[in-house]
Design an enzyme around this catalytic site. Structure first.
Site: not given
Length: 818
Positions: A273, A278, A320, A557, A561, A651, A654-655
């Site tokens: 983990v 995550e 083009d 366009d 193309d 994870n 906090t992160d």
């Protein structure tokens, strides 16, 4: 053609098909429609959000946690997976709906001769053998041979890329003539701009030139994975390998020490983990979504989220010409003659086209519209000419004569046409005309000569001057191409135009340098300008650049193309002038058809990549610290410093929250001064991995020391709380140093990302609540900490960010000395 000629001479053409025969042919040949998809189904868009190695890691961690009875962990991981999928789904679903909304809401119609009379039928019901009645303003409903022409002129730019209108006549074109030179054919989807005529349908639906090009889309297609997806998959594989090695190592150590297997398994799961970031999928999705939103403000529609970053790593932009680099509207570029006002007056007096009162709307031949607009800008209007000199007679443009004339009530005749058609009938004003014509044509202009004579005969005229007409470059494109060059991006122009016209525009835009010329359709596929390019050749050009390792973006366009857009790494379609097939082939749609927005898209894409990289480094540095703490504790025989649910909190909250704020950083002002990233360059190189390892070691030493000290003075739960607080505060504060690998927070601008400041402040408050509130403390198995101990933990948490910022200052000082 013999049958068509016979009908034209015998009058059989006047009756056309019978209703019964038309119905039979409709059953035999099918409806006159191009095959098209109904858009990507919603379920497929949703499923696509969950197909990635990182999501696989999260799902595996969720399953293992559930099997071990850690339901809180499993639910938390499952929730983040669902949130990631929902965010990505709604971004792409909205874009897909917007693309479908661009489709025409009304079915086009066609006028055909059936049962001897003119009828209005749905274009989808036109069949081979039908006789189309064509006049200015019509869209040609199917491919057909011209059997009668009265100044019939069509605009074939969506099909061939040729911006100048094409005069149609009944004489057969040479065998094997390029599409743009088949003057005896009218093509599905092209517009009639002037004159009138009849044409016998010989191909419908997918058998038409449009259909043939649409069929090429089935054989064209870039890799399913974008460069970013490949890079993230590489990181995910590294993390998976790391997880397996660590789990095996800890399991071996635990079993050798005789630790119960359940405890060993719990430790291994905790480490797994800790190794999985995550928050990474959410960070990537949010970073791309922010890029989408920023581009939407410029009216640029992103159909697939990864296309934002893919555009940022483009090394070649193939584009083009007509309607993309140029305005797509013919304009007077140069005038040659002794009296420009007289020249424009005579030219306007010889025009059938009409301008709207506001000067924007117009009806008629684009060349004449250009003349009238230039004349109107100088105070000369056709309405005033008609009032002062009413029209007496007119000889319309003829493809054989290559000129037209209008006699007016002032006793004069006004004539305009090709220079070679005008010289034999001009008696005065011809001095220097051939040199001037050559100079204008050499600059890629379509040249018209204008003459005035007495009476109504096209003879003994006075040549009053020459008019050079062309589809001009968009004003913003020159700066955009220069910006692309500074950023190390090669711009390649691909057009159906004549090589001379292509070279002139390329020189004016800065694509070609002094003395360089455009290649034709048989030239080097990796040259910078290609003229007379067919859809198949455009595919060859894209594949040749890809074969050289380039990341290719393709803009266009026209339907010609579309296959190249599909083949490129990222296809960019024009939303306003683009055909439906082209819009659906593209990953990005420019709703304002502005090439300069592509360069801004490159800037945004580079900024997205940089933000994802620094967020990934921030996340993995935190994970490295967690792994180091858990590994060190296991090796030296300390209890588990953190439980799986505590690691998940770090994870995911906090992160992940600061990482989400990091991806909202604006793109660096100098991001376009660097060359594109090498396609094979990983998102994390040796330098980045070394930085992650060093920060991980710093966090490990700090937290293990704090945990060991706390174990000597408090019970296990309180020691975990103290170590947890040191790690959390350290991670939150380190987010400020993560904004730039070389500049300090104050150099970047402490207030330039207020979201990060807010998130760090709120996360600190959340940390205090989790520690001090009895319900949350019990849920996370935290022991009680005093305010003084929390303050000490916060002070220790300042160590990593302080060390990182000091190291930056030392490196800057050394670089100044060298």
């Amino acid at each position: 053609m013999a049958e068509a000629s016979k009908r034209a001479t015998t009058g059989e053409r006047a009756t056309g098909l019978s209703a019964a025969e038309a119905a039979a042919r409709l059953r035999a040949h099918g409806r006159n429609e191009l095959e098209r998809g109904g858009g990507t189904p919603a379920w497929r868009i949703l499923v696509g959000q969950f197909i990635s190695p990182v999501i696989g890691l999260l799902v595996a961690a969720c399953v293992v946690s559930a099997l071990l009875g850690e339901l809180a962990d499993a639910v938390a991981i499952a929730a983040i997976v669902v949130i990631i999928g929902v965010i990505g789904f709604f971004q792409e679903y909205r874009a897909e709906r917007a693309i479908l909304a661009l489709r025409s809401l009304t079915a086009p119609h066609a006028r055909v001769i059936r049962d001897g009379r003119l009828q209005d039928v749905a274009a989808a019901e036109v069949v081979p053998g039908d006789i189309l009645s064509l006049e200015a303003g019509d869209l040609v409903a199917a491919d057909a041979r011209v059997i009668e022409s009265h100044g019939l002129t069509t605009n074939e730019a969506p099909l061939t890329g040729e911006s100048a209108p094409v005069a149609k006549r009944t004489e057969p074109a040479p065998e094997g003539a390029p599409l743009a030179e088949r003057h005896d054919r009218a093509f599905m989807g092209t517009a009639v701009v002037d004159g009138a005529g009849l044409a016998e349908v010989d191909a419908t639906g997918m058998a038409t030139e449009f259909g043939r090009i649409a069929a090429l889309l089935a054989g064209a297609g870039a890799d399913a994975e974008t460069p970013l997806e490949r890079r993230l998959a590489q990181v995910s594989r590294t993390l998976i390998l790391l997880c397996l090695v660590i789990v095996a190592l800890i399991a071996g150590i635990g079993l050798l020490r005789g630790i119960p297997w359940l405890e060993v398994l719990m430790t291994a799961v905790s480490l797994a983990v800790a190794a999985v970031p995550e928050g990474l999928p959410a960070v990537v999705t949010i970073a791309l979504a922010i890029g989408v939103q920023r581009m939407a403000r410029r009216r640029v529609l992103i159909r697939r989220l990864p296309a934002v970053e893919t555009l940022g790593c483009a090394t070649v932009i193939c584009t083009d010409k007509t309607g993309t680099l140029t305005t797509g509207v013919m304009a007077v570029r140069e005038l040659w003659g002794p009296d420009e006002r007289r020249l424009l007056d005579a030219a306007a007096a010889c025009c059938d086209a009409e301008l709207a009162d506001d000067g924007d709307g117009a009806v008629g031949d684009p060349t004449e519209v250009a003349i009238l607009r230039e004349a109107a800008a100088r105070g000369i209007t056709r309405a005033a000419i008609d009032d002062a000199r009413p029209l007496v007679s007119k000889r319309p443009f003829d493809a054989d004569r290559k000129r037209m004339s209008i006699a007016r009530a002032d006793g004069r005749v006004y004539v305009k046409g090709a220079v070679e058609a005008m010289l034999p009938i001009c008696a005065r004003g011809c001095e220097g005309i051939e040199a001037a014509n050559e100079a204008l044509a050499g600059r890629g202009l379509r040249v018209l000569a204008v003459g005035v004579g007495e009476g109504d005969d096209e003879a003994s005229l006075e040549l009053v001057g020459l008019i050079g007409i062309a589809d001009p470059p968009r004003p913003e494109v020159i700066d955009a191409i220069a910006a692309a060059r500074r950023a190390g991006i090669t711009t390649v122009m691909i057009t159906g135009d004549h090589p001379r016209t292509a070279a002139a525009i390329a020189h004016e835009l800065g694509i070609l340098g002094e003395g360089e010329s455009a290649g034709d359709d048989g030239g080097d596929p990796t040259s910078r300008v290609h003229a007379r390019a067919t859809p198949e050749e455009k595919l060859t050009i894209i594949r040749a650049w890809r074969g050289r390792g380039a990341v290719v973006a393709m803009t266009g366009d026209g339907i010609n193309d579309a296959p190249a857009l599909r083949e490129a790494h990222v296809g960019i379609a024009m939303g306003r002038s683009g055909t439906e097939v082209t819009r659906e082939a593209g990953d990005i749609v420019l709703t304002e058809d502005n090439f300069a927005d592509i360069i801004e898209g490159v800037r945004e894409g580079r900024g997205v990549f940089d933000n994802i990289r620094k967020s990934l480094i921030y996340l993995l540095s935190g994970n490295a610290g967690e792994l180091g703490v858990m590994l060190t504790a296991a090796i030296v025989g300390l209890p588990l410093p953190f439980l799986p649910l505590q690691i998940l909190w770090i994870n995911l909250v906090t992160d992940a929250l600061p990482a989400l704020a990091l991806v909202m950083d604006p793109a660096d002002a100098e991001v376009m001064d660097a060359p594109p990233r090498a396609p094979a360059e990983p998102i994390l190189g040796r330098r980045e991995w070394a930085g992650i390892a060093l920060v991980g070691l710093l966090n490990t030493a700090l937290v293990v020391a704090a945990f060991a000290w706390a174990l000597g003075h408090r019970d296990l739960a309180e020691a975990r709380s103290f170590a947890f607080s040191v790690l959390v505060f350290g991670e939150l504060l380190r987010a400020f140093a993560a904004r730039s690998p070389t500049r300090t927070l104050w150099q970047v601008g402490a207030l330039s990302n207020l979201r990060l400041l807010a998130i760090v402040a709120l996360s600190v408050v959340a940390q205090l609540v989790v520690l001090r509130w009895s319900v949350s403390a019990s849920f996370f198995s935290f022991g009680a900490l005093s305010w003084g101990e929390i303050a000490v933990a916060f002070g220790l948490g300042m160590v990593p960010v302080s060390v990182i910022e000091v190291v930056k200052l030392i490196r800057q000082a050394r670089s100044h000395h060298t």
